[in-house]
Design a protein around this motif. Structure first.
Motif, PDB file in Angstrom:
ATOM      1  N   GLN A  21       0.830  -1.196   0.000  1.00  0.00           N
ATOM      2  CA  GLN A  21       0.000   0.000   0.000  1.00  0.00           C
ATOM      3  C   GLN A  21       0.867   1.250   0.000  1.00  0.00           C
ATOM      4  O   GLN A  21       0.426   2.340  -0.351  1.00  0.00           O
ATOM      5  CB  GLN A  21      -0.920  -0.003   1.222  1.00  0.00           C
ATOM      6  CG  GLN A  21      -0.198  -0.013   2.566  1.00  0.00           C
ATOM      7  CD  GLN A  21      -1.139   0.063   3.749  1.00  0.00           C
ATOM      8  OE1 GLN A  21      -2.122   0.801   3.714  1.00  0.00           O
ATOM      9  NE2 GLN A  21      -0.856  -0.698   4.796  1.00  0.00           N
ATOM     10  N   TYR A  22       2.148   1.097   0.399  1.00  0.00           N
ATOM     11  CA  TYR A  22       3.063   2.236   0.477  1.00  0.00           C
ATOM     12  C   TYR A  22       4.058   2.275  -0.693  1.00  0.00           C
ATOM     13  O   TYR A  22       5.034   3.011  -0.630  1.00  0.00           O
ATOM     14  CB  TYR A  22       3.851   2.194   1.784  1.00  0.00           C
ATOM     15  CG  TYR A  22       3.007   2.220   3.044  1.00  0.00           C
ATOM     16  CD1 TYR A  22       2.001   3.170   3.208  1.00  0.00           C
ATOM     17  CD2 TYR A  22       3.214   1.311   4.063  1.00  0.00           C
ATOM     18  CE1 TYR A  22       1.228   3.210   4.360  1.00  0.00           C
ATOM     19  CE2 TYR A  22       2.450   1.339   5.234  1.00  0.00           C
ATOM     20  CZ  TYR A  22       1.460   2.289   5.369  1.00  0.00           C
ATOM     21  OH  TYR A  22       0.701   2.328   6.510  1.00  0.00           O
ATOM     22  N   PRO A  63       1.249  -7.363   1.159  1.00  0.00           N
ATOM     23  CA  PRO A  63       0.250  -7.960   2.049  1.00  0.00           C
ATOM     24  C   PRO A  63       0.403  -9.456   2.269  1.00  0.00           C
ATOM     25  O   PRO A  63      -0.230 -10.016   3.169  1.00  0.00           O
ATOM     26  CB  PRO A  63      -1.063  -7.656   1.318  1.00  0.00           C
ATOM     27  CG  PRO A  63      -0.677  -7.634  -0.131  1.00  0.00           C
ATOM     28  CD  PRO A  63       0.710  -7.045  -0.175  1.00  0.00           C
ATOM     29  N   GLU A 342      -1.508   2.926 -11.765  1.00  0.00           N
ATOM     30  CA  GLU A 342      -2.825   2.400 -11.483  1.00  0.00           C
ATOM     31  C   GLU A 342      -3.391   1.599 -12.648  1.00  0.00           C
ATOM     32  O   GLU A 342      -4.252   0.750 -12.463  1.00  0.00           O
ATOM     33  CB  GLU A 342      -3.766   3.547 -11.117  1.00  0.00           C
ATOM     34  CG  GLU A 342      -3.447   4.133  -9.742  1.00  0.00           C
ATOM     35  CD  GLU A 342      -4.008   5.523  -9.545  1.00  0.00           C
ATOM     36  OE1 GLU A 342      -4.861   5.938 -10.360  1.00  0.00           O
ATOM     37  OE2 GLU A 342      -3.590   6.198  -8.585  1.00  0.00           O
TER      38      GLU A 342
END
Length: 536
Positions: A21-22, A63, A342
């Motif tokens: 996420q970072y 994750p 993205e």
């Protein structure tokens, strides 16, 4: 492979993305220290990295568990390249298991702030306190370090919170130095970049500007470029870059659909005819759009009509240039780095994962095709703004609020009419004027453009209803205006702005007094989620 990376290779830091996420944040933190950084996929090979010749690598968090069947892996030969490597969280764990260490499932996970105790002798954590607050996010943890590594820090529940092998220039932390919650994270990054890697802090805006100008000249040569100039930040910066690089070889097509905010068409024309030397085409399409939108109430149909007509207008200009002996070879776009990330694009020399190409989304008519030029495709948004200022764009363009492509058509609920459009333009101008003034007061007090209580986006909405009111001695039946003002940093989430009552009162009184046909102002106090920022 980008031109930017080619020229910066000796001073580039590649961030191997394990789905963190970072991930983007790591690249941003490195760039904030004036070192160029770029995200690449975690499955990049050692040979591809060798070809890119970076100065260092950073392995991001992620994750997954390193022992999961579908866990991201890394080419172990990467650790034999002799490059300085820094791993965070999952990157810390994948370094350990790849080099013969072990990772185990912890009895107690660590999520959020933790107290780190470091050793005296550690290159990575040098110049930080022996005891400090860091940000953790893990359940698994390194239980045995690989041969040659030294444990350099621990927490109450994580015996290997940091480790390093200085002989091989390999460093890793279980915590996240890139987040602001890690008190001395910036110092840790500085230690790695400047003390360990010996990288120079040379990625400055002056250098970047000249490199991008030269890159455009080399790519375009004697050919012509066309750009759809909306007046937004990204397309305006591309236009300013093109003006400096190739002047009137670039045609900037500004399609005025009549749905922009009050005064914006005039501002755009003034800037790109008076300040910048480009071939500027102002297409007045207001009447054509008004006819196409007449009676249309569905927001998606509005978007379809506006988008389709935009390209019809744009390509008509391109074909006119062709007929006039000015054929266009390149289409310039304001694609920025988050757009690339993205959409799944990872440009890494000879390798690219599945890409949703922006180029393929352009509905080229039969017989029309341009090569794409995207000079901002490796810039984050705030870097684009900084570049715009360096190129001489005025602040009201550089710090322009996000504005939807369909413009005011989707801030008018229901059908768009000339009367409604004029009403919304006047009300929106008052909202922006008053909240610009409010933000400026906060800026004067704090010195920060985005201080804790400043508004990030603010505008007016015209709903498709009327309400009873009293003005003077007469009963009115007129329209309300809804005020929307939010605080956000990325538009992914947003909170409604806690505006002072006197500011709300001033906006309300001005709109009712100055905009004919409006007798009421309401304030939307819904956050995102559950609402969206826009209404349609």
């Amino acid at each position: 492979m980008t031109e930017q990376v080619t020229k910066q290779a000796a001073q580039t830091v590649l961030v191997l993305d394990f789905g963190a996420q970072y991930g983007q944040l790591i690249a941003r933190r490195v760039r904030d220290l004036h070192v160029y950084s770029e995200l690449v996929p975690c499955d990049i090979s050692a040979e591809e990295i060798r070809a890119l010749a970076p100065a260092a690598l950073i392995l991001s968090g992620g994750p997954a568990s390193v022992y999961a069947d579908d866990a991201p892996s890394i080419d172990p030969k990467i650790f034999e390249l002799g490059l300085p490597i820094l791993g965070f969280c999952y990157g810390h764990q994948i370094m350990a298991v790849s080099l013969g260490g072990e990772v185990a499932h912890s009895e107690v996970g660590e999520y959020g702030p933790a107290t780190l105790i470091r050793e005296h002798d550690t290159a990575l954590l040098n110049s930080t306190p022996l005891e400090q607050r860091v940000w953790m996010s893990h359940r698994d943890a390194v239980s045995r370090v690989p041969e040659g590594f030294t444990i350099t820090a621990h927490t109450a529940t994580c015996p290997v919170a940091a480790m390093e092998d200085t002989a091989r220039k390999l460093y890793a932390t279980q915590f996240h130095p890139e987040v602001k919650h890690t008190e001395h994270g910036e110092q840790i990054l500085k230690n790695f970049l400047f003390e360990i890697c010996k990288i120079e802090a040379s990625w400055t805006m002056d250098n970047i500007t000249e490199e991008k100008v030269q890159a455009i000249r080399e790519q375009v040569g004697d050919n012509r470029v066309i750009l759809a100039l909306s007046g937004g930040v990204d397309s305006s910066v591309v236009a300013a870059l093109g003006a400096r690089a190739i002047g009137k070889q670039m045609t900037c097509v500004f399609i005025n659909h009549g749905l922009l905010r009050k005064g914006e068409p005039e501002q755009v024309e003034e800037i790109f005819t008076q300040q910048f030397d480009v071939d500027f085409k102002h297409v007045h399409a207001e009447e054509r759009y008004a006819a196409l939108l007449d009676g249309v109430t569905d927001p998606e149909e509005k978007r379809r009509i506006i988008g389709t007509q935009f390209w019809n207008e744009f390509f008509a200009v391109a074909q006119e240039l062709e007929r006039n002996g000015k054929p266009v070879t390149y289409l310039a776009q304001g694609t920025i780095y988050p757009d690339i990330i993205e959409s799944g694009a990872r440009k890494t020399g000879g390798k690219a994962s599945t890409i949703k190409s922006h180029h393929n989304l352009i509905p080229f008519p039969d017989g029309v095709h341009f090569e794409l030029i995207e000079p901002l495709d490796h810039f984050f948004k705030d870097e684009v703004r900084e570049l715009g200022l360096a190129l001489g764009l005025p602040e009201h363009i550089v710090y322009r609020q996000p504005f939807p492509g369909p413009g005011l058509a989707i801030r008018i609920i229901g059908a768009v009419s000339p009367e409604k459009l004029q009403m919304l333009k006047e009300a929106d101008a008052i909202v922006r004027e008053e909240l610009d003034r409010y933000n400026q007061r906060l800026f004067d007090k704090t010195g920060q453009r985005n201080s804790a209580h400043s508004c990030w986006q603010y505008f007016a909405i015209l709903p498709d209803i009327k309400s009873v009111g009293v003005m003077g001695d007469e009963r009115t039946y007129a329209r309300p205006i809804i005020l929307r003002a939010v605080e956000s940093s990325d538009a992914m989430t947003a909170d409604w702005a806690k505006l002072p009552y006197e500011v709300l009162a001033q906006i309300s009184s001005r709109i009712v007094a100055e905009v004919p046909g409006v007798n009421r102002v309401a304030y939307d106090i819904t956050s995102k989620p559950p609402a969206t920022i826009e209404w349609e």
